[in-house]
Design an enzyme around this catalytic site. Sequence first.
Site, PDB file in Angstrom:
ATOM      1  N   HIS A  31     -31.287  43.721  20.005  1.00 18.57           N
ATOM      2  CA  HIS A  31     -30.289  44.518  19.302  1.00 18.57           C
ATOM      3  C   HIS A  31     -31.344  45.214  18.115  1.00 18.57           C
ATOM      4  O   HIS A  31     -30.566  45.761  17.276  1.00 18.57           O
ATOM      5  CB  HIS A  31     -29.045  43.745  18.743  1.00 18.57           C
ATOM      6  CG  HIS A  31     -28.210  43.215  19.610  1.00 18.57           C
ATOM      7  ND1 HIS A  31     -27.131  42.388  19.409  1.00 18.57           N
ATOM      8  CD2 HIS A  31     -27.965  43.676  21.047  1.00 18.57           C
ATOM      9  CE1 HIS A  31     -26.600  42.308  20.674  1.00 18.57           C
ATOM     10  NE2 HIS A  31     -27.109  43.212  21.597  1.00 18.57           N
TER      11      HIS A  31
ATOM     12  N   THR B 292     -24.756  31.551  19.440  1.00 15.91           N
ATOM     13  CA  THR B 292     -24.024  32.950  19.539  1.00 15.91           C
ATOM     14  C   THR B 292     -22.731  32.762  19.821  1.00 15.91           C
ATOM     15  O   THR B 292     -22.403  31.573  20.687  1.00 15.91           O
ATOM     16  CB  THR B 292     -24.910  33.576  20.663  1.00 15.91           C
ATOM     17  OG1 THR B 292     -24.167  34.977  20.772  1.00 15.91           O
ATOM     18  CG2 THR B 292     -25.139  33.114  21.929  1.00 15.91           C
TER      19      THR B 292
ATOM     20  N   GLN C 163     -30.711  38.298  19.712  1.00 17.02           N
ATOM     21  CA  GLN C 163     -29.760  39.332  19.505  1.00 17.02           C
ATOM     22  C   GLN C 163     -29.927  39.814  17.926  1.00 17.02           C
ATOM     23  O   GLN C 163     -29.267  40.372  17.476  1.00 17.02           O
ATOM     24  CB  GLN C 163     -28.160  38.857  19.737  1.00 17.02           C
ATOM     25  CG  GLN C 163     -27.947  38.645  21.140  1.00 17.02           C
ATOM     26  CD  GLN C 163     -26.318  37.891  21.219  1.00 17.02           C
ATOM     27  OE1 GLN C 163     -25.603  38.483  21.326  1.00 17.02           O
ATOM     28  NE2 GLN C 163     -26.445  36.456  21.028  1.00 17.02           N
TER      29      GLN C 163
HETATM   30  N1  APR Z   1     -25.932  26.269  13.928  1.00 23.45           N
HETATM   31  C1  APR Z   1     -25.453  26.799  15.203  1.00 23.45           C
HETATM   32  N2  APR Z   1     -24.438  27.715  15.398  1.00 23.45           N
HETATM   33  C2  APR Z   1     -23.840  28.103  14.379  1.00 23.45           C
HETATM   34  C3  APR Z   1     -24.309  28.150  13.170  1.00 23.45           C
HETATM   35  C4  APR Z   1     -25.228  26.791  12.966  1.00 23.45           C
HETATM   36  N3  APR Z   1     -25.522  26.591  11.406  1.00 23.45           N
HETATM   37  N4  APR Z   1     -23.586  28.745  12.045  1.00 23.45           N
HETATM   38  C5  APR Z   1     -22.742  29.305  13.029  1.00 23.45           C
HETATM   39  N5  APR Z   1     -22.807  29.248  14.180  1.00 23.45           N
HETATM   40  C6  APR Z   1     -22.244  29.865  15.442  1.00 23.45           C
HETATM   41  C7  APR Z   1     -21.125  30.071  15.321  1.00 23.45           C
HETATM   42  O1  APR Z   1     -20.038  28.937  15.572  1.00 23.45           O
HETATM   43  C8  APR Z   1     -20.812  31.422  16.072  1.00 23.45           C
HETATM   44  O2  APR Z   1     -20.437  31.042  17.568  1.00 23.45           O
HETATM   45  O3  APR Z   1     -22.902  31.207  15.431  1.00 23.45           O
HETATM   46  C9  APR Z   1     -21.873  31.845  16.340  1.00 23.45           C
HETATM   47  C10 APR Z   1     -22.056  33.349  15.693  1.00 23.45           C
HETATM   48  O4  APR Z   1     -21.333  34.018  16.089  1.00 23.45           O
HETATM   49  P1  APR Z   1     -21.446  35.659  15.706  1.00 23.45           P
HETATM   50  O5  APR Z   1     -21.362  36.001  14.477  1.00 23.45           O
HETATM   51  O6  APR Z   1     -20.560  36.321  16.867  1.00 23.45           O
HETATM   52  O7  APR Z   1     -23.023  36.395  16.373  1.00 23.45           O
HETATM   53  P2  APR Z   1     -23.619  36.771  17.556  1.00 23.45           P
HETATM   54  O8  APR Z   1     -22.921  35.974  18.632  1.00 23.45           O
HETATM   55  O9  APR Z   1     -25.048  36.668  17.306  1.00 23.45           O
HETATM   56  O10 APR Z   1     -23.032  38.273  17.658  1.00 23.45           O
HETATM   57  C11 APR Z   1     -23.562  38.939  18.556  1.00 23.45           C
HETATM   58  O11 APR Z   1     -22.383  41.062  17.685  1.00 23.45           O
HETATM   59  O12 APR Z   1     -22.174  42.137  15.881  1.00 23.45           O
HETATM   60  C12 APR Z   1     -22.929  41.994  16.958  1.00 23.45           C
HETATM   61  O13 APR Z   1     -25.111  43.249  17.169  1.00 23.45           O
HETATM   62  C13 APR Z   1     -24.396  42.004  16.367  1.00 23.45           C
HETATM   63  O14 APR Z   1     -26.254  40.407  17.459  1.00 23.45           O
HETATM   64  C14 APR Z   1     -24.969  40.674  17.174  1.00 23.45           C
HETATM   65  C15 APR Z   1     -23.785  40.391  18.144  1.00 23.45           C
END
Ligand code: APR
Length: 231
Positions: free
Chosen positions: A105, A173, A87
Amino acid sequence: MRGVVLTGAGISAESGVPVFRGDDGLWEGHRVEDVATPGGFGRDAEKVHRFYNARRRRLLEVEPNGAHRALARLAREWPGELTLVTQNIDDLHERAGSPEVLHMHGELLKSRCCLCGAVAACTGDLSRASLCGVCDGIDCLRPHVVWFGEMPFHLGEIERAMQRADWFVSIGTSGRVYPAAGFVLAAAEAGARTIELNLDPGEMSSAFDESRLGPASELVPAWVDEILAGG
Ligand code: APR
C-alpha cells in the site's frame, strides 16, 4: 523452506500508530472517501495533504516494537526464504532491521510526482505548493500511498512467493481489505500451513489452519522463537 509474512495495522498499534477502523467506521475522524481515494484528492488536495502530514509527523515520533524486531530477527537467523509483505505505510519494519519489505500500500515517507512519476524521500509536510525535485512541477506531489480504487504494488512478486510458500502468517490485520484479505486462500491452495496472529479474530479467521489471539508484541516473538527452533 519458504515463508510469507503479511502484516497490517495491528503490528504497529503498540508503537502508537492508530489502526484504521474505529467502531464508528471513520478513519481518525475522516470518511475514507475524503482522505484515501483519488477522487477525494481531486476534490480537496489540501485536506488530504493535512491528513497525511499529521500521520507523517506522528510516525517520526514513534519507534518499532518487539513484534517488528522479532520479524527482523527472523530474517537474520532463519535459513529459509522469507518474504515480508506489509499493508502498512509506516517504516517500522525497516527501522527494526528487516532488510526487504514489500509495501503493497505504499510508503508514507515517500512522495510521488503526478507529472513525471518520480518517487522521492519525504519526511516533511506536503502541500499544493510543493515542488517536484525532478521536473520542477508545482501542485503535483502526492503521498506515495495506494488509495482505494488504485492498484496495490508488488502483486506479481507476492503471488509468486505465495505459490511457493510452505507457511503463511498473517499478523495484525482485520482481513477486510482485498487483495491482502484473500492471501490466506491463495496460500492454502498452494498447500501452505496458515496461521493468524491478531488481537481479535479477523474477517478471514476461519480460513486459517490456526488462529492465536493476543497483542502482536507477545505473539510474534513467541512464534518467531518456535520457527527458529524448527517448529
Ligand atoms: N496486536 C495484534 N493485533 C492488533 C493489535 C495488537 N496490539 N491492535 C489491533 N490489532 C488488530 C485488530 O484486532 C484488527 O483486526 O489489528 C487489526 C487492524 O485492522 P485494520 O485497522 O482494519 O487494519 P488493516 O487490516 O491493516 O487494514 C488494511 O485498509 O484502510 C486500509 O490501506 C489501509 O492498509 C490498510 C488496509
